[in-house]
Write a protein that holds these residues in place. Structure first.
Motif, PDB file in Angstrom:
ATOM      1  N   SER A  46       0.659  -1.048   0.332  1.00 44.18           N
ATOM      2  CA  SER A  46       0.374  -0.050   0.246  1.00 44.18           C
ATOM      3  C   SER A  46       1.015   1.277  -0.031  1.00 44.18           C
ATOM      4  O   SER A  46       1.480   1.018   0.890  1.00 44.18           O
ATOM      5  CB  SER A  46      -0.966   0.028   1.332  1.00 44.18           C
ATOM      6  N   PRO A  47       0.481   2.451  -0.737  1.00 40.03           N
ATOM      7  CA  PRO A  47       0.979   3.181  -0.635  1.00 40.03           C
ATOM      8  C   PRO A  47       1.479   4.187   1.389  1.00 40.03           C
ATOM      9  O   PRO A  47       2.532   4.630   1.079  1.00 40.03           O
ATOM     10  CB  PRO A  47       0.273   4.611  -0.993  1.00 40.03           C
ATOM     11  N   GLU A  48       0.572   3.526   1.905  1.00 42.57           N
ATOM     12  CA  GLU A  48       1.330   4.139   3.407  1.00 42.57           C
ATOM     13  C   GLU A  48       2.385   2.978   3.959  1.00 42.57           C
ATOM     14  O   GLU A  48       2.847   3.257   4.832  1.00 42.57           O
ATOM     15  CB  GLU A  48      -0.342   4.101   3.754  1.00 42.57           C
ATOM     16  N   ASP A  49       2.561   1.852   3.446  1.00 43.34           N
ATOM     17  CA  ASP A  49       2.839   1.356   4.183  1.00 43.34           C
ATOM     18  C   ASP A  49       5.085   1.545   3.600  1.00 43.34           C
ATOM     19  O   ASP A  49       5.172   2.595   3.328  1.00 43.34           O
ATOM     20  CB  ASP A  49       3.286  -0.739   3.201  1.00 43.34           C
ATOM     21  N   THR A  50       5.594   0.942   4.617  1.00 43.93           N
ATOM     22  CA  THR A  50       6.982   2.296   4.931  1.00 43.93           C
ATOM     23  C   THR A  50       8.118   1.542   4.088  1.00 43.93           C
ATOM     24  O   THR A  50       7.957   0.314   3.825  1.00 43.93           O
ATOM     25  CB  THR A  50       8.334   1.664   6.249  1.00 43.93           C
ATOM     26  N   ALA A  96      19.385   7.540  -1.063  1.00 37.31           N
ATOM     27  CA  ALA A  96      20.480   8.766  -1.160  1.00 37.31           C
ATOM     28  C   ALA A  96      19.843  10.247  -0.306  1.00 37.31           C
ATOM     29  O   ALA A  96      20.626  11.364  -0.405  1.00 37.31           O
ATOM     30  CB  ALA A  96      21.020   9.038  -2.276  1.00 37.31           C
ATOM     31  N   ALA A  97      18.727  10.017   0.121  1.00 37.53           N
ATOM     32  CA  ALA A  97      18.165  11.240   0.138  1.00 37.53           C
ATOM     33  C   ALA A  97      18.269  12.058   1.590  1.00 37.53           C
ATOM     34  O   ALA A  97      17.802  12.330   2.429  1.00 37.53           O
ATOM     35  CB  ALA A  97      16.390  11.852  -0.128  1.00 37.53           C
ATOM     36  N   GLY A  98      18.772  10.769   2.206  1.00 35.44           N
ATOM     37  CA  GLY A  98      19.252  10.631   3.733  1.00 35.44           C
ATOM     38  C   GLY A  98      17.718   9.829   4.852  1.00 35.44           C
ATOM     39  O   GLY A  98      17.257  10.551   5.813  1.00 35.44           O
ATOM     40  N   GLN A  99      16.911   9.509   3.537  1.00 40.52           N
ATOM     41  CA  GLN A  99      15.283   9.256   4.295  1.00 40.52           C
ATOM     42  C   GLN A  99      15.460   7.869   5.568  1.00 40.52           C
ATOM     43  O   GLN A  99      16.020   6.612   4.777  1.00 40.52           O
ATOM     44  CB  GLN A  99      14.199   8.765   3.931  1.00 40.52           C
ATOM     45  N   ASP A 100      14.650   8.003   6.621  1.00 41.10           N
ATOM     46  CA  ASP A 100      14.588   6.639   7.193  1.00 41.10           C
ATOM     47  C   ASP A 100      13.429   5.629   6.364  1.00 41.10           C
ATOM     48  O   ASP A 100      12.770   6.181   6.639  1.00 41.10           O
ATOM     49  CB  ASP A 100      13.934   6.964   9.010  1.00 41.10           C
ATOM     50  N   PRO A 101      14.530   4.885   6.191  1.00 41.19           N
ATOM     51  CA  PRO A 101      12.975   3.680   5.574  1.00 41.19           C
ATOM     52  C   PRO A 101      11.848   3.576   6.537  1.00 41.19           C
ATOM     53  O   PRO A 101      10.686   2.524   6.222  1.00 41.19           O
ATOM     54  CB  PRO A 101      14.027   2.501   5.082  1.00 41.19           C
ATOM     55  N   SER A 102      12.276   3.259   8.017  1.00 34.58           N
ATOM     56  CA  SER A 102      11.171   2.930   9.057  1.00 34.58           C
ATOM     57  C   SER A 102       9.815   3.741   9.191  1.00 34.58           C
ATOM     58  O   SER A 102       8.631   3.800   9.293  1.00 34.58           O
ATOM     59  CB  SER A 102      11.556   2.452  10.328  1.00 34.58           C
ATOM     60  N   LYS A 103      10.881   5.310   7.869  1.00 34.60           N
ATOM     61  CA  LYS A 103       9.051   6.338   8.249  1.00 34.60           C
ATOM     62  C   LYS A 103       8.743   6.789   7.816  1.00 34.60           C
ATOM     63  O   LYS A 103       7.624   7.127   7.458  1.00 34.60           O
ATOM     64  CB  LYS A 103       9.881   7.074   9.293  1.00 34.60           C
ATOM     65  N   THR A 104       9.491   7.161   6.051  1.00 34.72           N
ATOM     66  CA  THR A 104       9.632   7.108   5.439  1.00 34.72           C
ATOM     67  C   THR A 104       8.100   6.385   4.561  1.00 34.72           C
ATOM     68  O   THR A 104       8.533   4.899   4.360  1.00 34.72           O
ATOM     69  CB  THR A 104      10.625   7.182   3.665  1.00 34.72           C
ATOM     70  N   VAL A 117       8.082   7.745  -2.734  1.00 38.09           N
ATOM     71  CA  VAL A 117       8.933   7.122  -3.360  1.00 38.09           C
ATOM     72  C   VAL A 117       8.749   6.548  -4.559  1.00 38.09           C
ATOM     73  O   VAL A 117       9.872   6.377  -5.636  1.00 38.09           O
ATOM     74  CB  VAL A 117      10.485   7.330  -2.774  1.00 38.09           C
ATOM     75  N   MET A 118       7.792   6.324  -4.850  1.00 43.96           N
ATOM     76  CA  MET A 118       7.644   5.163  -5.610  1.00 43.96           C
ATOM     77  C   MET A 118       6.861   5.926  -6.884  1.00 43.96           C
ATOM     78  O   MET A 118       7.014   7.251  -6.701  1.00 43.96           O
ATOM     79  CB  MET A 118       5.887   4.328  -5.479  1.00 43.96           C
ATOM     80  N   SER A 119       7.294   5.272  -7.995  1.00 41.82           N
ATOM     81  CA  SER A 119       6.995   5.673  -9.467  1.00 41.82           C
ATOM     82  C   SER A 119       5.689   5.265  -9.922  1.00 41.82           C
ATOM     83  O   SER A 119       5.277   4.923  -9.315  1.00 41.82           O
ATOM     84  CB  SER A 119       8.075   4.517 -10.940  1.00 41.82           C
ATOM     85  N   THR A 120       5.051   6.516 -10.314  1.00 41.14           N
ATOM     86  CA  THR A 120       3.275   7.107 -10.888  1.00 41.14           C
ATOM     87  C   THR A 120       3.422   6.783 -11.971  1.00 41.14           C
ATOM     88  O   THR A 120       2.023   6.190 -12.754  1.00 41.14           O
ATOM     89  CB  THR A 120       3.359   8.307 -10.171  1.00 41.14           C
ATOM     90  N   ASP A 121       4.488   7.020 -12.773  1.00 41.02           N
ATOM     91  CA  ASP A 121       3.704   6.574 -14.496  1.00 41.02           C
ATOM     92  C   ASP A 121       4.482   5.017 -14.648  1.00 41.02           C
ATOM     93  O   ASP A 121       5.371   4.943 -14.983  1.00 41.02           O
ATOM     94  CB  ASP A 121       4.877   7.847 -15.039  1.00 41.02           C
ATOM     95  N   VAL A 122       3.733   4.103 -14.601  1.00 40.09           N
ATOM     96  CA  VAL A 122       3.900   2.894 -14.342  1.00 40.09           C
ATOM     97  C   VAL A 122       3.314   2.675 -15.802  1.00 40.09           C
ATOM     98  O   VAL A 122       1.996   3.250 -16.132  1.00 40.09           O
ATOM     99  CB  VAL A 122       3.013   2.127 -13.621  1.00 40.09           C
ATOM    100  N   ARG A 123       3.742   1.903 -16.303  1.00 41.91           N
ATOM    101  CA  ARG A 123       3.134   1.096 -17.815  1.00 41.91           C
ATOM    102  C   ARG A 123       2.308   0.214 -17.212  1.00 41.91           C
ATOM    103  O   ARG A 123       3.212  -1.075 -17.210  1.00 41.91           O
ATOM    104  CB  ARG A 123       4.240   1.077 -18.608  1.00 41.91           C
ATOM    105  N   THR A 124       1.581  -0.197 -18.483  1.00 43.20           N
ATOM    106  CA  THR A 124       0.359  -1.040 -18.258  1.00 43.20           C
ATOM    107  C   THR A 124      -0.017  -2.714 -19.497  1.00 43.20           C
ATOM    108  O   THR A 124       0.215  -1.838 -19.888  1.00 43.20           O
ATOM    109  CB  THR A 124      -0.453  -0.916 -17.057  1.00 43.20           C
ATOM    110  N   CYS A 125      -0.303  -3.140 -19.245  1.00 44.66           N
ATOM    111  CA  CYS A 125      -1.325  -3.561 -19.926  1.00 44.66           C
ATOM    112  C   CYS A 125      -1.759  -4.914 -19.795  1.00 44.66           C
ATOM    113  O   CYS A 125      -2.122  -4.652 -18.777  1.00 44.66           O
ATOM    114  CB  CYS A 125       0.393  -4.508 -21.013  1.00 44.66           C
ATOM    115  N   PHE A 126      -2.744  -5.403 -21.202  1.00 49.40           N
ATOM    116  CA  PHE A 126      -3.604  -6.378 -20.514  1.00 49.40           C
ATOM    117  C   PHE A 126      -3.153  -7.704 -21.095  1.00 49.40           C
ATOM    118  O   PHE A 126      -2.807  -7.734 -21.952  1.00 49.40           O
ATOM    119  CB  PHE A 126      -5.291  -5.706 -21.146  1.00 49.40           C
TER     120      PHE A 126
END
Length: 136
Positions: free
Chosen positions: A9-13, A52-60, A65-74
């Motif tokens: 989920s987008p809310e997962d760390t 690289a931005a120094g973010q805490d992986p347990s809080k981010t 940080v995900m990519s939103t321009d996802v290529r999809t197919c059917f």
């Protein structure tokens, strides 16, 4: 295609996403909100946009940080159509979504294609492997 794909989920760390990638031995996981695909989080996204931005992986959050321009197919598209898309945009995997609901069905990778359609994959691999003009 690989079915029954694990997602986050987008809310997962970012830490949870990295743990899932390690567990599954993959470099990317789809990010879904309910049943809707909203992004893709790759090991590269974690490295470039978070670590690289120094973010805490347990809080981010993965959604930050995900990519939103996802290529999809059917699932109904031909191998040639999907390989052409992969070659055009130099990607190694495409998320497969349901044509009606656009919910996650699976992921097809260049490796999947290579094991089933090796002749069709040669040109796509050449196109995907071309050096990119952009820098991350």
């Amino acid at each position: 295609m690989t079915r029954n794909v694990k997602s986050i989920s987008p809310e997962d760390t970012v830490r949870r996403a990295a743990e899932l990638m390690k567990e599954l031995d993959v470099g990317a996981v789809p990010v879904v909100d309910g049943a809707k695909l909203v992004g893709m989080l790759t090991d590269r996204d974690i490295t470039i946009r978070s670590t690289a931005a120094g973010q805490d992986p347990s809080k981010t959050r993965a959604g930050d940080v995900m990519s939103t321009d996802v290529r999809t197919c059917f699932a109904t598209q031909t191998v040639e159509e999907v390989l052409a898309e992969m070659g055009d945009v130099q990607i190694r995997r495409v998320v497969v979504v349901d044509q009606a609901s656009h919910s996650l069905v699976g992921i097809v990778s260049l490796g999947d294609m290579a094991t089933k359609h090796s002749a069709s994959t040669d040109q796509a691999l050449g196109e995907i492997s071309q050096p990119s003009d952009s820098k991350a």
